[in-house]
Design an enzyme around this catalytic site. Structure first.
Site, PDB file in Angstrom:
ATOM      1  N   ASP A   8       0.859  -1.189   0.000  1.00 12.54           N
ATOM      2  CA  ASP A   8       0.000   0.000   0.000  1.00 12.54           C
ATOM      3  C   ASP A   8       0.894   1.237   0.000  1.00 12.54           C
ATOM      4  OD1 ASP A   8       0.952   0.310   2.582  1.00 12.54           O
ATOM      5  OD2 ASP A   8      -0.897  -0.335   3.545  1.00 12.54           O
ATOM      6  N   SER A   9       0.286   2.401  -0.130  1.00  7.39           N
ATOM      7  CA  SER A   9       1.081   3.621  -0.337  1.00  7.39           C
ATOM      8  C   SER A   9       1.526   4.275   0.959  1.00  7.39           C
ATOM      9  CB  SER A   9       0.249   4.633  -1.125  1.00  7.39           C
ATOM     10  OG  SER A   9      -0.804   5.119  -0.316  1.00  7.39           O
ATOM     11  N   GLY A  10       0.949   3.852   2.093  1.00  4.34           N
ATOM     12  CA  GLY A  10       1.203   4.523   3.366  1.00  4.34           C
ATOM     13  C   GLY A  10       0.169   5.585   3.684  1.00  4.34           C
ATOM     14  N   GLY A  11      -0.621   5.965   2.690  1.00  2.00           N
ATOM     15  CA  GLY A  11      -1.587   7.045   2.874  1.00  2.00           C
ATOM     16  C   GLY A  11      -2.612   6.770   3.950  1.00  2.00           C
ATOM     17  N   PHE A  12      -3.166   5.567   3.939  1.00  2.00           N
ATOM     18  CA  PHE A  12      -4.245   5.252   4.881  1.00  2.00           C
ATOM     19  C   PHE A  12      -3.754   5.322   6.322  1.00  2.00           C
ATOM     20  CE2 PHE A  12      -6.867   2.291   7.366  1.00  2.00           C
ATOM     21  CZ  PHE A  12      -8.121   2.811   7.106  1.00  2.00           C
TER      22      PHE A  12
ATOM     23  N   ASP B 230      -2.497   8.325  -1.851  1.00  2.00           N
ATOM     24  CA  ASP B 230      -3.791   9.001  -1.873  1.00  2.00           C
ATOM     25  C   ASP B 230      -4.182   9.440  -0.474  1.00  2.00           C
ATOM     26  OD1 ASP B 230      -4.261   6.456  -0.808  1.00  2.00           O
ATOM     27  OD2 ASP B 230      -6.299   6.389  -1.595  1.00  2.00           O
TER      28      ASP B 230
ATOM     29  N   GLY C 250     -11.408   4.156   0.016  1.00  2.00           N
ATOM     30  CA  GLY C 250     -12.364   4.970   0.767  1.00  2.00           C
ATOM     31  C   GLY C 250     -13.611   4.231   1.193  1.00  2.00           C
TER      32      GLY C 250
ATOM     33  N   ASP D 197      -7.988  -7.394   0.425  1.00  2.00           N
ATOM     34  CA  ASP D 197      -7.061  -7.676   1.521  1.00  2.00           C
ATOM     35  C   ASP D 197      -7.743  -7.284   2.812  1.00  2.00           C
ATOM     36  OD1 ASP D 197      -5.663  -5.046   2.951  1.00  2.00           O
ATOM     37  OD2 ASP D 197      -6.556  -4.614   1.000  1.00  2.00           O
TER      38      ASP D 197
ATOM     39  N   CYS E 187     -12.813 -29.307   7.093  1.00  2.13           N
ATOM     40  CA  CYS E 187     -11.661 -28.436   6.829  1.00  2.13           C
ATOM     41  C   CYS E 187     -10.365 -29.249   6.855  1.00  2.13           C
ATOM     42  CB  CYS E 187     -11.607 -27.323   7.871  1.00  2.13           C
ATOM     43  SG  CYS E 187     -10.224 -26.192   7.652  1.00  2.13           S
TER      44      CYS E 187
ATOM     45  N   CYS F 294      -7.248 -27.896   7.156  1.00  2.00           N
ATOM     46  CA  CYS F 294      -6.128 -27.182   7.782  1.00  2.00           C
ATOM     47  C   CYS F 294      -5.621 -27.970   8.990  1.00  2.00           C
ATOM     48  CB  CYS F 294      -6.546 -25.769   8.196  1.00  2.00           C
ATOM     49  SG  CYS F 294      -7.337 -25.676   9.822  1.00  2.00           S
TER      50      CYS F 294
ATOM     51  N   CYS G 232      -7.841 -28.124  12.228  1.00  2.67           N
ATOM     52  CA  CYS G 232      -9.026 -28.982  12.178  1.00  2.67           C
ATOM     53  C   CYS G 232      -8.671 -30.461  12.044  1.00  2.67           C
ATOM     54  CB  CYS G 232      -9.934 -28.560  11.020  1.00  2.67           C
ATOM     55  SG  CYS G 232     -10.705 -26.943  11.273  1.00  2.67           S
TER      56      CYS G 232
ATOM     57  N   HIS H 289      -6.006 -21.584  10.369  1.00  2.00           N
ATOM     58  CA  HIS H 289      -7.364 -21.991   9.993  1.00  2.00           C
ATOM     59  C   HIS H 289      -8.097 -20.864   9.264  1.00  2.00           C
ATOM     60  CE1 HIS H 289     -11.457 -23.523  10.091  1.00  2.00           C
ATOM     61  NE2 HIS H 289     -11.770 -22.293  10.443  1.00  2.00           N
TER      62      HIS H 289
END
Length: 376
Positions: free
Chosen positions: A93-97, A147, A217, A267, A305, A307, A310, A336
């Site tokens: 990510d850009s770091g903006g958030f 952004d 956003g 994500d 499952c 994994c 489980c 899991h």
């Protein structure tokens, strides 16, 4: 091995899409869920374990990595892939958030954002140009534009001003990114819940031209109904032949609803964070392993499952290690949850390819509505 970044749309079912993003570091099957490796690690997981869940790509966090251990240090040590032992694609990510969430520690101008580190209070300046430099030093395969993202609810004037600033920053990000074969730059659509502002943002991004397009956003406090309201129109504003990425989403039903509306990538920290707090996602909804009902239960979390949690451990054991604050609790329940999320993506990819997404979705909601298995 391909040296270019390409996207191939392989099937659609109404608005749901499945395809493949090809990168020099491997293919990403879409719709794709990206586990979040904030500080060059998916917490409580080995990289090979993350891969074993079915993940094709991880997300790294520019803000955290620029502060510690620093992008320059990672570059000297051979780049983020080598540093964290993950040779497959990485999106940063850009770091903006993160910077925007430091409301008391930051100062926003046309140039960028000046902020103080949450770690030691040191001063930093993050601009579109600096964000591109950091992501280049990290060596990420998919780079996000810098952004600004206001928290919702916000008044229209604030959203409009913020969106237009982000579009100017998108152009500066594109210029600073330059020509980097094999690496991709994604633009980020902004505009809050306003359809006309989303359209203006999409037009600005298409004019600049990107390798992929994110919807930013959202998942910032507006609620699922409002988010789906935007997703009913926003993805269609973006180029059909490029990947569409919904940032920071989400719960399983958020993900299914987003894919239904034309989203290719997502994500979220939720599966890993929830695993550490004893919340487990299953086909029959959320299980709280901390609850006393599990303490004598010899059954697995989910009998279907595959994994390790489980296959090899009981609910009683998972309850015990969570209550005892044992590290294996975070390891097993994160594994899991990530496995469940990747199973969800695989199920949707197969359903879209077969033209039966609506039936698959109905089954998904029906199974979740049953709730957890009856206590013993």
């Amino acid at each position: 091995m391909t040296q270019r970044f390409t996207f191939e749309l392989q099937a659609t079912d109404d608005r749901a899409r499945t395809g493949v993003i090809r990168t020099p570091r491997g293919d990403i099957r879409t719709p794709a869920f990206m586990p979040v490796g904030t500080a060059a690690t998916v917490k409580a997981m080995l990289p090979e374990s993350v891969r074993a869940t079915g993940a094709d790509i991880l997300l790294g966090n520019t803000y955290h990595l620029m502060l510690r251990p620093t992008a320059e240090r990672i570059d000297r040590l051979g780049g983020l892939h080598r540093f964290m032992n993950w040779e497959r694609p990485i999106l940063t990510d850009s770091g903006g958030f993160q910077v925007m969430s430091l409301t008391d520690l930051r100062k926003l101008t046309e140039k960028g954002v000046e902020f103080r580190s949450h770690i030691d209070g040191s001063k930093h300046m993050l601009t579109p140009e600096r964000s591109m430099e950091i992501q280049r030093l990290l060596g990420s395969d998919i780079v996000m534009c810098f952004d600004e993202c206001p928290a919702l609810p916000a008044d229209r004037a604030r959203i409009e001003e913020s969106m237009r600033l982000s579009m100017r920053w998108a152009e500066r990000s594109r210029d600073a990114f330059g020509d980097r074969p094999g690496h991709a730059l994604f633009g980020i659509q902004q505009g809050g819940l306003e359809q006309d502002l989303r359209a203006e943002s999409a037009e600005a991004l298409r004019t600049i031209g990107f390798d992929g397009y994110a919807i930013g956003g959202l998942a910032v406090g507006e609620g699922q109904e409002a988010m789906f309201g935007v997703l009913d129109f926003a993805p269609e504003m973006l180029p059909r032949d490029k990947p569409r990425y919904l940032m920071g989403v989400g719960k399983p039903d958020d993900i299914v609803g987003a894919v239904k509306r034309g989203i290719d990538m997502m994500d979220c920290v939720l599966p890993s964070r929830s695993g550490r707090t004893g919340q487990v996602f299953t086909r029959r909804g959320v299980v709280n392993i901390k609850n006393a009902r599990h303490q004598d239960d010899p059954r697995p979390l989910n009998e279907y499952c595959t994994c390790p949690a489980c296959q090899k451990y009981s609910r009683a054991y998972l309850h015990h290690v969570f209550r005892a604050h044992e590290i294996i609790s975070s390891m097993l329940m994160t594994w899991h949850n990530l496995h469940y999320y990747q199973e969800l993506m695989q199920g949707m990819r197969e359903a879209i390819s077969a033209g039966r997404f609506a039936d698959w979705e109905a089954g998904f909601h029906a199974e979740r509505a049953q709730g957890d298995i009856e206590p013993l």
